[in-house]
Enzyme design. Structure first.
Site, short mmCIF file in Angstrom:
data_model
loop_
_atom_site.label_atom_id
_atom_site.label_comp_id
_atom_site.label_asym_id
_atom_site.label_seq_id
_atom_site.Cartn_x
_atom_site.Cartn_y
_atom_site.Cartn_z
N LYS A 169 39.19 -98.74 91.62
CA LYS A 169 40.41 -99.01 91.97
C LYS A 169 41.40 -99.48 90.76
O LYS A 169 41.06 -99.51 89.75
CB LYS A 169 40.14 -100.41 92.73
CG LYS A 169 39.56 -101.46 91.92
CD LYS A 169 38.83 -102.50 92.91
CE LYS A 169 39.64 -103.71 93.31
NZ LYS A 169 38.79 -105.03 93.69
N CYS B 7 29.12 -102.14 93.77
CA CYS B 7 28.32 -103.05 94.53
C CYS B 7 28.36 -102.69 96.06
O CYS B 7 27.14 -102.57 96.57
CB CYS B 7 28.88 -104.34 94.48
SG CYS B 7 28.76 -105.23 92.88
N LYS C 86 25.57 -99.68 96.73
CA LYS C 86 24.12 -100.28 96.33
C LYS C 86 23.73 -101.48 97.29
O LYS C 86 22.61 -101.57 97.66
CB LYS C 86 24.36 -100.77 94.76
CG LYS C 86 23.36 -101.95 94.48
CD LYS C 86 23.82 -102.01 92.98
CE LYS C 86 24.79 -103.39 92.64
NZ LYS C 86 24.06 -104.69 93.10
N THR D 8 20.45 -99.27 92.08
CA THR D 8 19.52 -98.52 93.04
C THR D 8 18.65 -97.93 92.53
O THR D 8 18.81 -97.11 91.18
CB THR D 8 20.47 -97.58 93.85
OG1 THR D 8 21.67 -98.35 94.56
CG2 THR D 8 19.41 -97.21 95.05
N GLU E 195 27.66 -113.87 93.04
CA GLU E 195 29.38 -113.82 92.64
C GLU E 195 29.89 -113.01 93.78
O GLU E 195 29.51 -112.04 94.22
CB GLU E 195 28.99 -113.32 91.40
CG GLU E 195 30.41 -113.41 90.72
CD GLU E 195 31.24 -114.77 91.00
OE1 GLU E 195 30.65 -115.66 90.52
OE2 GLU E 195 32.17 -114.67 91.57
N PHE E 196 31.01 -113.60 94.05
CA PHE E 196 31.62 -112.91 95.53
C PHE E 196 33.10 -112.43 94.68
O PHE E 196 34.00 -112.03 95.42
CB PHE E 196 32.08 -113.93 96.29
CG PHE E 196 31.02 -114.50 97.00
CD1 PHE E 196 30.43 -113.43 98.15
CD2 PHE E 196 30.35 -115.62 96.80
CE1 PHE E 196 29.26 -113.76 98.80
CE2 PHE E 196 29.19 -115.80 97.76
CZ PHE E 196 28.84 -115.17 98.62
N ARG F 173 32.17 -96.97 88.20
CA ARG F 173 30.99 -96.82 88.88
C ARG F 173 31.23 -96.45 90.42
O ARG F 173 31.96 -97.14 91.16
CB ARG F 173 30.03 -98.03 88.86
CG ARG F 173 29.68 -98.26 87.49
CD ARG F 173 28.90 -99.62 87.33
NE ARG F 173 29.56 -100.75 87.08
CZ ARG F 173 29.02 -102.04 87.08
NH1 ARG F 173 27.80 -102.14 86.86
NH2 ARG F 173 29.88 -103.22 86.90
N ARG G 275 28.20 -103.77 73.15
CA ARG G 275 28.96 -104.80 74.14
C ARG G 275 29.34 -106.14 73.71
O ARG G 275 30.44 -106.59 73.74
CB ARG G 275 28.13 -104.89 75.53
CG ARG G 275 29.10 -104.96 76.71
CD ARG G 275 28.59 -104.87 77.98
NE ARG G 275 29.23 -104.17 78.77
CZ ARG G 275 29.06 -103.94 80.28
NH1 ARG G 275 27.95 -104.26 80.81
NH2 ARG G 275 29.85 -103.35 81.04
N1 LIG Z 1 30.64 -105.84 89.24
C1 LIG Z 1 30.98 -106.67 90.28
O1 LIG Z 1 32.26 -106.70 90.83
C2 LIG Z 1 29.99 -107.45 90.86
C3 LIG Z 1 30.22 -108.62 91.78
C4 LIG Z 1 29.56 -109.17 92.27
C5 LIG Z 1 28.13 -109.32 91.95
N2 LIG Z 1 27.77 -108.44 90.98
C6 LIG Z 1 26.36 -108.27 90.72
O2 LIG Z 1 26.36 -108.86 89.53
C7 LIG Z 1 25.21 -108.25 88.64
C8 LIG Z 1 25.76 -107.70 87.47
O3 LIG Z 1 26.71 -106.67 87.47
P1 LIG Z 1 27.67 -106.40 86.53
O4 LIG Z 1 28.77 -105.46 87.07
O5 LIG Z 1 28.20 -107.54 85.70
O6 LIG Z 1 26.72 -105.31 85.66
P2 LIG Z 1 26.83 -104.79 84.20
O7 LIG Z 1 26.04 -103.69 84.19
O8 LIG Z 1 28.36 -104.67 83.85
O9 LIG Z 1 26.27 -105.90 83.31
C9 LIG Z 1 24.93 -106.02 83.21
C10 LIG Z 1 24.62 -106.48 81.68
O10 LIG Z 1 23.16 -107.02 81.61
C11 LIG Z 1 22.74 -106.36 80.34
N3 LIG Z 1 21.21 -106.60 80.46
C12 LIG Z 1 20.43 -106.04 81.18
N4 LIG Z 1 19.25 -106.35 81.00
C13 LIG Z 1 19.12 -107.24 80.13
C14 LIG Z 1 18.12 -107.87 79.53
N5 LIG Z 1 16.77 -107.99 79.79
N6 LIG Z 1 18.49 -109.05 78.72
C15 LIG Z 1 19.83 -109.18 78.31
N7 LIG Z 1 20.99 -108.37 78.92
C16 LIG Z 1 20.52 -107.44 79.68
C17 LIG Z 1 23.06 -105.12 80.30
O11 LIG Z 1 22.99 -104.59 78.93
C18 LIG Z 1 24.80 -105.36 80.76
O12 LIG Z 1 25.37 -105.45 79.77
C19 LIG Z 1 24.57 -107.24 89.76
O13 LIG Z 1 23.56 -107.48 90.15
C20 LIG Z 1 25.75 -106.72 90.58
O14 LIG Z 1 25.42 -106.49 91.78
C21 LIG Z 1 28.65 -107.40 90.34
#
Ligand SMILES: NC(=O)c1ccc[n+]([C@@H]2O[C@H](COP(=O)([O-])OP(=O)(O)OC[C@H]3O[C@@H](n4cnc5c(N)ncnc54)[C@H](O)[C@@H]3O)[C@@H](O)[C@H]2O)c1
Length: 464
Positions: A341, A278, A281, A96, A163-164, A348, A41
């Site tokens: 979407k 989201c 979950k 989850t 984050e929203f 996901r 990544r």
């Molecule tokens: N995707 C959305 O639209 C969205 C919006 C608001 C909030 N969130 C929240 O934000 C958080 C992250 O969501 P996301 O969609 O970015 O997830 P994601 O899976 O796209 O990214 C998470 C990243 O964290 C990395 N990671 C995990 N453990 C790690 C560690 N110990 N050290 C370093 N890197 C590590 C993973 O390799 C992954 O690349 C979640 O809690 C989610 O609920 C997501």
């Protein structure tokens, strides 16, 4: 509190990547390093060709292009970035739980805990630790305990800054956020930390949109915001089912009720169901928390939002099967879209997965076209369900790069993602080379009913 000059973000995903890119872009004097344990990544974030970033979001590549290498860095050296930063965002995934207590409902916090332990191990001076991930209420307490009990006696101030952003409009949402929420302790050092984070956002957002609360309200607000948004989608989706039985039109209902300023027009589009990482979950998490406090009525109320969403996806697939004379075995069905979407490559919890799975159970032959989702991702999503073997999935479902060619001799098309391009296709030409009667099932309500019927399609639109 010292001025923030170095920020580290752990987690280079859909939130960490875009959020930090915008912070770096708007705060040229702050060095922002985004770290991840996923080497592939990080390599993609550092790719020369900005079309190959790991995440597709309109406007993202331009911002990354401007800031990367200047004050925006992507790295796998987690410890170094933690050590150097005064402020550390935790933006790792919180899926989850799939095992043990709370399986299927509670948030799995193992990645968060690993981050906290890593920060505690590495930090040699005071740090502000910002929860960017969506977390159950009172997680900050657990993070504080880990940091205080395993750290090098440095002071850690924990903030909650959920984050929203919505995928597909992430950059616009970040640049023009309705509000930013910062929760922190009501102590002098807590206030100083909240102000330091506020100062970062004030580079581009008016101060009155930056709300400060206590940590617990901030953590819980994020779950509640997602629950309310998803509830609106499920509410209108249940009405779409009623419309289909009564000759009412769900779009007319949305318009009629949306004009009421107490209700408002947004999030009233009926569809095949909500997806994304989201909504489901976070509601499951809310349900779990409510139940763990013995608030069963509260839990049941919110759980219904998920139940209604599952019903909508199932209903869409069952309608395809029953309309195609109760059998889709051996029939060629083209799925338009796989992303949850438009304008994202994120799949996901995409409704497409559930729809495809239901049709495959009936032995349909499926062709999938999505402009941004890779073939590997599509098969990985299906294989993950474990409904059938990977070999069977590959035998029954094919991924195609040509959306028009795919519809030759097809029995039906199901639109499961609302990509704008689908509206621009030559539907007459598509009709001409499909098998007759030709069916289109519009799970996103993006095509015009009259036009489709005039061409000759048997056209089914959610909520009509
Ligand atoms: N995707 C959305 O639209 C969205 C919006 C608001 C909030 N969130 C929240 O934000 C958080 C992250 O969501 P996301 O969609 O970015 O997830 P994601 O899976 O796209 O990214 C998470 C990243 O964290 C990395 N990671 C995990 N453990 C790690 C560690 N110990 N050290 C370093 N890197 C590590 C993973 O390799 C992954 O690349 C979640 O809690 C989610 O609920 C997501």
């Amino acid at each position: 509190m010292k001025k923030i000059t170095k920020i580290c973000c752990i987690g280079a995903g859909y939130v960490g990547g875009p959020t930090m890119s915008v912070i770096a872009n708007k705060c040229p004097e702050i060095q922002v390093t985004v770290v991840d344990i996923n080497k592939a990544r990080i390599a993609q974030w550092n790719t020369d060709n900005l079309d190959n970033l790991p995440i597709y979001e309109p406007g993202l590549k331009e911002i990354v292009g401007e800031s990367r290498g200047k004050n925006l860095f992507f790295s796998t050296d987690v410890d170094k970035a933690i050590d150097e930063a005064q402020m550390i965002f935790i933006s790792v995934n919180t899926p989850t739980k799939t095992y043990g207590k709370g399986k299927g409902q509670a948030a799995d916090l193992k990645f968060i805990e690993l981050c906290a332990r890593n920060i505690a191990k590495v930090a040699k001076d005071d740090k502000i630790v910002v929860e960017k991930s969506t977390l159950p209420v009172r997680t900050a307490q657990a993070i504080q305990n880990i940091l205080d009990n395993t750290g090098n006696s440095v002071h850690f101030e924990i903030l909650s800054n959920p984050e929203f952003l919505a995928e597909g409009t992430a950059i616009d949402d970040l640049l023009h956020a309705d509000r930013v929420l910062i929760g922190g302790n009501d102590t002098p050092s807590g206030q100083a930390a909240k102000d330091a984070l506020s100062a970062v956002y004030e580079h581009w957002l008016p101060k009155e949109r930056i709300l400060q609360t206590n940590v617990w309200s901030s953590e819980l607000s994020k779950l509640v915001a997602n629950a309310f948004l998803a509830q609106r989608v499920s509410s209108i989706n249940t009405i779409s089912a009623l419309c289909e039985k009564t000759d009412a039109n769900v779009q007319e209902i949305s318009r009629a009720i949306g004009y009421d300023s107490r209700i408002g027009p947004k999030f009233l589009n009926a569809s095949v169901g909500f997806g994304g990482s989201c909504f489901q979950k976070d509601i499951l998490n809310l349900v779990y928390i409510a139940r763990s406090y013995g608030l069963n009525e509260v839990a049941d109320y919110w759980e219904q939002v998920i139940i209604a969403n599952d019903y909508q996806k199932r209903r869409f697939a069952e309608n395809i099967i029953s309309t195609l004379y109760n059998t889709v075995s051996g029939k060629k069905i083209v799925l338009y879209g796989w992303a949850f979407k438009k304008d994202t490559n994120d799949t996901r919890e995409s409704p497409a997965i559930a729809v495809a799975d239901a049709l495959l159970e009936e032995r349909a032959e499926i062709l999938v076209y999505d402009p941004k989702v890779s073939e590997d991702r599509i098969y990985a999503d299906l294989d993950y369900l474990g409904t059938r073997t990977p070999q069977e999935n590959r035998k029954l479902l094919k991924v195609t790069p040509d959306p028009i060619e795919a519809t030759k001799e097809a029995h039906a098309i199901a639109i499961v993602t609302e990509w704008d391009a689908f509206k621009t296709y030559d539907w007459q030409a598509i009709y001409d080379h499909m098998l007759k009667p030709a069916f289109v099932f519009d799970g996103r309500r993006i095509l015009d009913t009259q036009t489709m019927k005039k061409i000759g399609f048997n056209y089914y639109k959610i909520g009509e």
